[in-house]
Design an enzyme around this catalytic site. Structure first.
Site, PDB file in Angstrom:
ATOM      1  N   CYS A   4      28.481 -21.821  15.297  1.00  0.00           N
ATOM      2  CA  CYS A   4      28.453 -23.164  14.714  1.00  0.00           C
ATOM      3  C   CYS A   4      29.312 -23.291  13.466  1.00  0.00           C
ATOM      4  CB  CYS A   4      27.019 -23.610  14.444  1.00  0.00           C
ATOM      5  SG  CYS A   4      26.148 -22.669  13.168  1.00  0.00           S
ATOM      6  N   HIS A  46      22.082 -23.874  11.176  1.00  0.00           N
ATOM      7  CA  HIS A  46      22.995 -24.488  12.140  1.00  0.00           C
ATOM      8  C   HIS A  46      23.704 -25.661  11.471  1.00  0.00           C
ATOM      9  CE1 HIS A  46      24.543 -25.099  16.182  1.00  0.00           C
ATOM     10  NE2 HIS A  46      24.371 -26.396  16.017  1.00  0.00           N
ATOM     11  N   HIS A  73      29.153 -29.844  17.901  1.00  0.00           N
ATOM     12  CA  HIS A  73      28.831 -28.525  17.360  1.00  0.00           C
ATOM     13  C   HIS A  73      29.029 -27.479  18.438  1.00  0.00           C
ATOM     14  CE1 HIS A  73      24.531 -28.554  19.079  1.00  0.00           C
ATOM     15  NE2 HIS A  73      25.114 -29.656  19.493  1.00  0.00           N
TER      16      HIS A  73
END
Length: 175
Positions: A53, A104, A116
């Site tokens: 990520c 994240h 993402h």
């Protein structure tokens, strides 16, 4: 002769650097992201061969002329806090997926959607208000100063097309 060659060499290096800066100014968020859909997830990945990520967000922002660290919690230390209701395309959105801390990050692209690199799926669009997972884990958002993104924010708003094929409900079912 040596001075001439050295001068030409230095001029070439300067021109290449200016070209890279010019390219970043003329590159849009959409252009960078559109080229990355479908890149697989790879733990610690930072290239088109695979992203995690924060490697994904770092890659995108680098293309826009902004240097970010390769860690979602570290990226959360940058920029200006933004309320969820005030999100603009290019804002970083952060999540707690491990139950302990920010773990994240993605990039808001408009229309309630962020892009993402998700484990098992790679680079995809996801709805921020997904009631089953992402909405519950949303921690906050940050706006990163970038001439490219600031210029985009100053232009009249247009609808961002969500790539429907990348939304969870349009993904093939795993067997």
């Amino acid at each position: 002769m040596r001075k001439v060659v050295l001068s030409l060499f230095m001029a070439g290096l300067l021109a290449m650097g200016a070209g890279a800066a010019h390219a970043a100014e003329n590159t849009t968020l959409e252009e960078v992201v559109d080229d990355l859909y479908g890149v697989p997830y790879k733990s610690s990945g930072t290239s088109k061969k695979g992203f995690d990520c924060s490697g994904f967000t770092r890659y995108v922002f680098d293309a826009l002329g902004v240097d970010l660290p390769h860690n979602s919690a570290s990226q959360y230390e940058y920029g200006t806090e933004v309320a969820r209701k005030d999100l603009q395309p290019g804002d970083l959105v952060f999540f707690n997926t491990n139950g302990r801390s920010i773990s994240h990050v993605g990039i808001y692209i408009g229309d309630g959607t962020f892009v993402h690199s998700e484990s098992g799926r790679g680079v995809v669009n996801t709805k921020l208000n997904d009631p089953y997972y992402w909405s519950k884990r949303f921690v906050g958002a940050k706006r990163i100063s970038s001439p490219v993104l600031e210029a985009k924010a100053d232009t009249p708003k247009k609808e961002n097309a969500v790539q429907a094929a990348s939304l969870p409900e349009n993904q093939p079912k795993k067997k």
